[in-house]
Design a protein around this motif. Structure first.
Motif, short mmCIF file in Angstrom:
data_model
loop_
_atom_site.label_atom_id
_atom_site.label_comp_id
_atom_site.label_asym_id
_atom_site.label_seq_id
_atom_site.Cartn_x
_atom_site.Cartn_y
_atom_site.Cartn_z
N GLY A 185 63.60 82.09 35.60
CA GLY A 185 64.52 81.42 34.69
C GLY A 185 63.82 80.89 33.45
N ARG A 186 62.50 80.95 33.46
CA ARG A 186 61.75 80.48 32.28
C ARG A 186 61.26 81.69 31.48
NH1 ARG A 186 57.09 77.13 34.14
NH2 ARG A 186 56.99 78.77 35.68
N LEU A 187 60.93 81.44 30.22
CA LEU A 187 60.37 82.55 29.45
C LEU A 187 59.27 82.07 28.52
CD1 LEU A 187 62.51 84.14 26.61
CD2 LEU A 187 62.62 81.74 27.10
N ASN A 188 58.43 83.01 28.13
CA ASN A 188 57.46 82.71 27.09
C ASN A 188 58.15 83.01 25.77
OD1 ASN A 188 55.47 82.61 25.21
ND2 ASN A 188 54.01 83.91 26.31
N ALA A 189 58.69 81.93 25.16
CA ALA A 189 59.52 82.12 23.96
C ALA A 189 58.74 82.79 22.84
CB ALA A 189 60.08 80.78 23.51
N GLN A 190 57.43 82.59 22.81
CA GLN A 190 56.63 83.20 21.73
C GLN A 190 56.67 84.72 21.80
OE1 GLN A 190 54.84 81.63 19.21
NE2 GLN A 190 55.79 79.72 19.85
#
Ligand code: B12
Ligand code: SF4
Ligand code: SF4
Length: 387
Positions: free
Chosen positions: A207-212
């Motif tokens: 559910g999390r992401l590396n937004a970069q």
């Protein structure tokens, strides 16, 4: 006492054009603290999130004596209903769906204002409200999940039963103590499609992401786009919808409930070449009402140049050469140089000559570097062609 008001709100919300509504307490979102901190420490945030952590977690830091939060969702279209014209000499780019029609921030703010007016008219309490959408302190998906609107998928998005994840979210903190609804648990099961199909592998799987690394973020930055991401955006010049399009919960979901959200072809799928020489005034007129124009015209023009290279539109070479000669912005010139090298056929000696001549006129180090890389690329392809 407030149970009756809640029922009235539920009945009125449909008339107001609110597609889903739920209620939760104003208790802190402490379960998110560790994740938010870790994501920031790992450099996985975009910088677009509200920056004061405590205000994200504790509603009482941003509202005096909050008693509950009302969460709303509005469903948006996933398909354009008109036929998009096809022309090989006028290749089009695409805005992601969250930037179709009028900027959703305005639409949700209007709906929440109407809802607040309705509640005020139906209660004797000294009612206070703080509505927010996207740019507020709270995490919209976390509020919506706790208020029972849907679950947070592995793609980090709020997925509703009726509309999938094609919904915009907003919430209103209030001093009225509405009874909370039941949170919805994750229903991804063993599916990992969004994680598997995400082109830059930005999703962490929980559910999390590396937004970069997220292409949506990459299309919204103001500087040069790293070369790694350029081919991955394909013809999308704002945002990215892939982790939604592959999600089984979105299959067949395409809602057209709000006329203000209907995409116009020339806005949502603009002819790429037509974007390169827009004045500020023309840009505002054509794209100013879209959510995707919030970072101004430069990122969109950069992305349009990259998209022209990605869709291999060789008819764009003359306009790209014009950009290299005349555009005052070094990042745009440098991106155009890269695109010309991508579009050149092996033997386009003429282009190499143009780029060599331009080396003599160019003062900017970023563009000089792009010129060198482009000339080297063209020389290598010519050498390979001859061997
Ligand atoms: C910053 C931001 C972005 C950034 C970073 C996205 C991100 N996931 O963090 C970028 C620019 C990449 C982005 C992209 C997009 N965004 Co955005 N974005 C936001 C914003 C402003 C803040 C998000 C945030 O707080 N991130 C915090 C970071 C650090 O997240 P995190 O620690 O990983 O926390 C996550 C997990 O902990 C998990 N989580 C939290 N609580 C819980 C509880 C449980 C039980 C579980 C399992 C998980 C969980 O969800 C958190 C958020 O993803 C919100 C609006 C808002 N105020 O909330 C919109 C928002 C999330 N975005 C939205 C949209 C539509 C998009 C795009 C689809 C747009 C597009 N087409 O390009 C993409 C999708 C990318 C993706 N897969 O997330 C919508 C989502 C609607 C929905 N149905 O969920 C929001 C809610 C805006 C709105 N009001 O409608 N976005
Ligand atoms: S929006 Fe695109 S790049 Fe970002 S996580 Fe989803 S699929 Fe990956
Ligand atoms: S694609 Fe699969 S894993 Fe990803 S959010 Fe949808 S159901 Fe969950």
């Amino acid at each position: 006492m407030y149970a009756e008001l809640k029922q009235k709100i539920l009945a009125a919300s449909a008339d107001l054009g609110i597609d889903k509504i739920g209620f939760t307490t104003a208790a802190p979102f402490t379960e998110m603290a560790a994740s938010l901190q870790a994501q920031k420490a790992a450099g996985h945030t975009s910088g677009f999130e509200h920056q004061v952590l405590a205000e994200r977690l504790y509603p009482d830091k941003i509202f005096e004596q909050p008693q509950s939060i009302i969460a709303i969702a509005l469903a948006y279209p996933s398909k354009i209903q008109q036929q998009v014209p096809r022309n090989r000499k006028q290749r089009r780019g695409n805005f992601a769906r969250a930037s179709w029609g009028e900027d959703y921030h305005f639409i949700l703010r209007d709906k929440m204002q109407q809802l607040v007016a309705f509640i005020k008219a139906n209660t004797a309490t000294e009612a206070r409200f703080k509505p927010m959408v996207d740019t507020g302190e709270l995490s919209d998906v976390a509020v919506a999940q706790r208020a029972g609107l849907g679950f947070i998928g592995r793609n980090g998005l709020l997925i509703t039963e009726e509309f999938g994840s094609f919904v915009y979210l907003g919430e209103i903190i209030t001093n009225i103590p509405f009874a909370p609804d039941t949170p919805v648990e994750n229903q991804c099961g063993t599916c990992t499609r969004c994680v598997d199909y995400c082109p830059p592998q930005a999703l962490l799987g929980d559910g999390r992401l590396n937004a970069q690394r997220c292409l949506s973020y990459q299309t919204q930055t103001k500087g040069a786009m790293a070369e790694e991401f350029r081919p991955l955006i394909r013809s999308v010049i704002y945002g990215c919808d892939i982790c939604q399009l592959v999600c089984p919960f979105n299959r067949g979901k395409d809602e057209h409930r709000h006329t203000r959200m209907e995409p116009k072809i020339e806005e949502a799928t603009p002819v790429l070449q037509s974007m390169l020489t827009l004045s500020n005034k023309e840009f505002k007129q054509r794209f100013g009402r879209l959510a995707g124009s919030w970072r101004g015209k430069k990122p969109l023009q950069r992305n349009a140049i990259i998209a022209l290279a990605n869709v291999k539109d060789r008819t764009a070479v003359p306009i790209l050469l014009e950009v290299i000669e005349n555009d005052p912005r070094p990042m745009i010139r440098a991106t155009a140089v890269w695109a010309v090298a991508m579009l050149a056929r092996h033997n386009e000696a003429q282009l190499k000559t143009f780029l060599r001549e331009h080396q003599g006129k160019e003062n900017d180090p970023e563009v000089q570097q792009a010129l060198l890389a482009a000339i080297t690329k063209l020389s290598t392809s010519v050498a390979n062609d001859q061997s």
